[in-house]
Design a protein around this motif. Structure first.
Motif, PDB file in Angstrom:
ATOM      1  N   GLN A  29       0.842  -1.190   0.000  1.00  0.00           N
ATOM      2  CA  GLN A  29       0.000   0.000   0.000  1.00  0.00           C
ATOM      3  C   GLN A  29       0.879   1.242   0.000  1.00  0.00           C
ATOM      4  OE1 GLN A  29      -2.878   0.062   3.113  1.00  0.00           O
ATOM      5  NE2 GLN A  29      -3.616   2.103   2.624  1.00  0.00           N
ATOM      6  N   VAL A  30       0.542   2.181  -0.863  1.00  0.00           N
ATOM      7  CA  VAL A  30       1.325   3.406  -0.985  1.00  0.00           C
ATOM      8  C   VAL A  30       0.856   4.411   0.047  1.00  0.00           C
ATOM      9  CG1 VAL A  30       1.933   5.320  -2.486  1.00  0.00           C
ATOM     10  CG2 VAL A  30       1.702   3.014  -3.436  1.00  0.00           C
ATOM     11  N   GLN A  31       1.828   5.047   0.682  1.00  0.00           N
ATOM     12  CA  GLN A  31       1.505   6.110   1.623  1.00  0.00           C
ATOM     13  C   GLN A  31       2.499   7.242   1.446  1.00  0.00           C
ATOM     14  OE1 GLN A  31       1.722   5.134   5.819  1.00  0.00           O
ATOM     15  NE2 GLN A  31       0.127   6.623   6.311  1.00  0.00           N
ATOM     16  N   ILE A  32       1.971   8.445   1.321  1.00  0.00           N
ATOM     17  CA  ILE A  32       2.801   9.641   1.237  1.00  0.00           C
ATOM     18  C   ILE A  32       2.350  10.580   2.339  1.00  0.00           C
ATOM     19  CG2 ILE A  32       3.480  11.609  -0.168  1.00  0.00           C
ATOM     20  CD1 ILE A  32       3.114   9.905  -2.645  1.00  0.00           C
ATOM     21  N   VAL A  33       3.282  10.993   3.178  1.00  0.00           N
ATOM     22  CA  VAL A  33       2.947  11.849   4.314  1.00  0.00           C
ATOM     23  C   VAL A  33       3.790  13.113   4.240  1.00  0.00           C
ATOM     24  CG1 VAL A  33       2.857  12.053   6.816  1.00  0.00           C
ATOM     25  CG2 VAL A  33       2.359   9.851   5.726  1.00  0.00           C
ATOM     26  N   GLU A  34       3.091  14.241   4.112  1.00  0.00           N
ATOM     27  CA  GLU A  34       3.754  15.539   4.040  1.00  0.00           C
ATOM     28  C   GLU A  34       3.771  16.209   5.403  1.00  0.00           C
ATOM     29  OE1 GLU A  34       1.335  14.923   0.171  1.00  0.00           O
ATOM     30  OE2 GLU A  34       0.942  14.782   2.320  1.00  0.00           O
ATOM     31  N   SER A  35       4.794  17.035   5.632  1.00  0.00           N
ATOM     32  CA  SER A  35       4.881  17.782   6.877  1.00  0.00           C
ATOM     33  C   SER A  35       5.708  19.040   6.661  1.00  0.00           C
ATOM     34  CB  SER A  35       5.526  16.918   7.966  1.00  0.00           C
ATOM     35  OG  SER A  35       6.861  16.584   7.611  1.00  0.00           O
ATOM     36  N   GLY A  36       5.682  19.920   7.643  1.00  0.00           N
ATOM     37  CA  GLY A  36       6.532  21.098   7.610  1.00  0.00           C
ATOM     38  C   GLY A  36       5.830  22.410   7.308  1.00  0.00           C
ATOM     39  N   GLY A  37       4.544  22.345   7.005  1.00  0.00           N
ATOM     40  CA  GLY A  37       3.836  23.574   6.714  1.00  0.00           C
ATOM     41  C   GLY A  37       3.610  24.415   7.956  1.00  0.00           C
ATOM     42  N   GLY A  38       3.061  25.601   7.738  1.00  0.00           N
ATOM     43  CA  GLY A  38       2.774  26.483   8.852  1.00  0.00           C
ATOM     44  C   GLY A  38       2.471  27.880   8.386  1.00  0.00           C
ATOM     45  N   LEU A  39       2.444  28.786   9.352  1.00  0.00           N
ATOM     46  CA  LEU A  39       2.185  30.196   9.096  1.00  0.00           C
ATOM     47  C   LEU A  39       3.513  30.938   9.123  1.00  0.00           C
ATOM     48  CD1 LEU A  39       0.262  32.644   8.849  1.00  0.00           C
ATOM     49  CD2 LEU A  39       0.146  32.647  11.348  1.00  0.00           C
ATOM     50  N   VAL A  40       3.759  31.717   8.080  1.00  0.00           N
ATOM     51  CA  VAL A  40       5.014  32.456   7.987  1.00  0.00           C
ATOM     52  C   VAL A  40       4.734  33.827   7.391  1.00  0.00           C
ATOM     53  CG1 VAL A  40       5.551  31.521   5.689  1.00  0.00           C
ATOM     54  CG2 VAL A  40       7.409  32.271   7.188  1.00  0.00           C
ATOM     55  N   GLN A  41       5.565  34.776   7.721  1.00  0.00           N
ATOM     56  CA  GLN A  41       5.393  36.131   7.196  1.00  0.00           C
ATOM     57  C   GLN A  41       6.021  36.272   5.810  1.00  0.00           C
ATOM     58  OE1 GLN A  41       6.959  38.781  10.215  1.00  0.00           O
ATOM     59  NE2 GLN A  41       4.920  39.020  11.116  1.00  0.00           N
ATOM     60  N   LEU A  42       5.589  37.282   5.113  1.00  0.00           N
ATOM     61  CA  LEU A  42       6.150  37.623   3.806  1.00  0.00           C
ATOM     62  C   LEU A  42       7.680  37.645   3.892  1.00  0.00           C
ATOM     63  CD1 LEU A  42       5.853  38.817   0.897  1.00  0.00           C
ATOM     64  CD2 LEU A  42       5.779  41.066   1.992  1.00  0.00           C
ATOM     65  N   GLY A  43       8.310  36.947   2.946  1.00  0.00           N
ATOM     66  CA  GLY A  43       9.761  36.887   2.919  1.00  0.00           C
ATOM     67  C   GLY A  43      10.378  35.778   3.751  1.00  0.00           C
ATOM     68  N   GLY A  44       9.550  35.075   4.483  1.00  0.00           N
ATOM     69  CA  GLY A  44      10.067  34.013   5.342  1.00  0.00           C
ATOM     70  C   GLY A  44      10.352  32.719   4.595  1.00  0.00           C
ATOM     71  N   SER A  45      10.730  31.705   5.356  1.00  0.00           N
ATOM     72  CA  SER A  45      11.112  30.418   4.782  1.00  0.00           C
ATOM     73  C   SER A  45      10.415  29.275   5.501  1.00  0.00           C
ATOM     74  CB  SER A  45      12.624  30.212   4.882  1.00  0.00           C
ATOM     75  OG  SER A  45      13.341  31.186   4.165  1.00  0.00           O
ATOM     76  N   LEU A  46      10.190  28.208   4.759  1.00  0.00           N
ATOM     77  CA  LEU A  46       9.693  26.965   5.321  1.00  0.00           C
ATOM     78  C   LEU A  46      10.371  25.817   4.592  1.00  0.00           C
ATOM     79  CD1 LEU A  46       5.826  27.483   5.663  1.00  0.00           C
ATOM     80  CD2 LEU A  46       7.443  27.171   7.533  1.00  0.00           C
ATOM     81  N   ARG A  47      10.458  24.692   5.274  1.00  0.00           N
ATOM     82  CA  ARG A  47      11.031  23.493   4.677  1.00  0.00           C
ATOM     83  C   ARG A  47      10.002  22.377   4.791  1.00  0.00           C
ATOM     84  NH1 ARG A  47      16.229  21.992   3.392  1.00  0.00           N
ATOM     85  NH2 ARG A  47      16.749  19.776   3.485  1.00  0.00           N
ATOM     86  N   LEU A  48       9.509  21.934   3.661  1.00  0.00           N
ATOM     87  CA  LEU A  48       8.523  20.855   3.616  1.00  0.00           C
ATOM     88  C   LEU A  48       9.225  19.524   3.358  1.00  0.00           C
ATOM     89  CD1 LEU A  48       5.741  22.477   1.394  1.00  0.00           C
ATOM     90  CD2 LEU A  48       6.166  22.756   3.846  1.00  0.00           C
ATOM     91  N   SER A  49       8.678  18.493   3.964  1.00  0.00           N
ATOM     92  CA  SER A  49       9.216  17.153   3.750  1.00  0.00           C
ATOM     93  C   SER A  49       8.087  16.178   3.476  1.00  0.00           C
ATOM     94  CB  SER A  49       9.990  16.681   4.983  1.00  0.00           C
ATOM     95  OG  SER A  49      11.132  17.462   5.211  1.00  0.00           O
ATOM     96  N   CYS A  50       8.384  15.158   2.715  1.00  0.00           N
ATOM     97  CA  CYS A  50       7.432  14.063   2.597  1.00  0.00           C
ATOM     98  C   CYS A  50       8.171  12.743   2.664  1.00  0.00           C
ATOM     99  CB  CYS A  50       6.574  14.163   1.337  1.00  0.00           C
ATOM    100  SG  CYS A  50       7.345  13.648  -0.197  1.00  0.00           S
ATOM    101  N   VAL A  51       7.525  11.806   3.317  1.00  0.00           N
ATOM    102  CA  VAL A  51       8.032  10.452   3.410  1.00  0.00           C
ATOM    103  C   VAL A  51       7.175   9.590   2.502  1.00  0.00           C
ATOM    104  CG1 VAL A  51       8.519   8.502   4.915  1.00  0.00           C
ATOM    105  CG2 VAL A  51       8.788  10.839   5.766  1.00  0.00           C
ATOM    106  N   VAL A  52       7.824   8.824   1.655  1.00  0.00           N
ATOM    107  CA  VAL A  52       7.120   8.061   0.626  1.00  0.00           C
ATOM    108  C   VAL A  52       7.290   6.569   0.861  1.00  0.00           C
ATOM    109  CG1 VAL A  52       6.864   7.694  -1.846  1.00  0.00           C
ATOM    110  CG2 VAL A  52       7.612   9.929  -1.002  1.00  0.00           C
ATOM    111  N   SER A  53       6.190   5.899   1.098  1.00  0.00           N
ATOM    112  CA  SER A  53       6.199   4.443   1.224  1.00  0.00           C
ATOM    113  C   SER A  53       5.696   3.878  -0.087  1.00  0.00           C
ATOM    114  CB  SER A  53       5.301   4.002   2.385  1.00  0.00           C
ATOM    115  OG  SER A  53       5.757   4.542   3.597  1.00  0.00           O
ATOM    116  N   LEU A  54       6.637   3.600  -0.976  1.00  0.00           N
ATOM    117  CA  LEU A  54       6.300   3.179  -2.332  1.00  0.00           C
ATOM    118  C   LEU A  54       7.388   2.259  -2.829  1.00  0.00           C
ATOM    119  CD1 LEU A  54       4.813   3.401  -5.089  1.00  0.00           C
ATOM    120  CD2 LEU A  54       6.138   5.494  -5.509  1.00  0.00           C
ATOM    121  N   SER A  55       6.991   1.064  -3.205  1.00  0.00           N
ATOM    122  CA  SER A  55       7.957   0.118  -3.740  1.00  0.00           C
ATOM    123  C   SER A  55       8.600   0.695  -4.996  1.00  0.00           C
ATOM    124  CB  SER A  55       7.255  -1.201  -4.058  1.00  0.00           C
ATOM    125  OG  SER A  55       8.154  -2.129  -4.621  1.00  0.00           O
ATOM    126  N   GLY A  56       9.908   0.645  -5.050  1.00  0.00           N
ATOM    127  CA  GLY A  56      10.603   1.196  -6.207  1.00  0.00           C
ATOM    128  C   GLY A  56      10.679   2.710  -6.217  1.00  0.00           C
TER     129      GLY A  56
END
Length: 115
Positions: free
Chosen positions: A1-28
């Protein structure tokens, strides 16, 4: 079974930075080109950036020079570093293969950029 889980979002001000990540459970996983997509309120989901199995990346014009996509094939993760964020970057961000498989969409992670 395929599962993709994203994280890292949030509230940020103009000009700011965020780092998003996803973990992928996928054969191959390491054989797939992966992409980050986003969907803003009232708009269709759109591609943001993609990365091939060998690390070659492409970006949509609206994020070029601000976002960086990367992947770790050993950890089955895809990362999106977002800098110089703008209010128009506000959206739910998703990770999927490129092109995307409809069955692989996860919950996404919300990014809100305030002005």
């Amino acid at each position: 079974q395929v599962q993709i889980v994203e994280s890292g979002g949030g509230l940020v001000q103009l000009g700011g930075s965020l780092r998003l990540s996803c973990v992928v459970s996928l054969s191959g996983y390491r054989l797939y080109t992966m992409g980050w997509y986003r969907q803003a309120p009232g708009k269709q989901r759109e591609l943001v950036a993609s990365i091939t199995r060998n690390g070659g990346s492409t970006y949509e014009d609206f994020v070029k020079g601000r976002f960086t996509i990367s992947r770790d094939n050993a950890k089955n993760t895809v990362t999106l570093q977002m800098n110089s964020l703008k209010p128009e970057d506000t959206a739910v961000y998703y990770c999927n293969t490129y092109p995307p498989f409809n069955d692989f969409w996860g919950q996404g992670t919300q990014v809100i950029v305030s002005s």
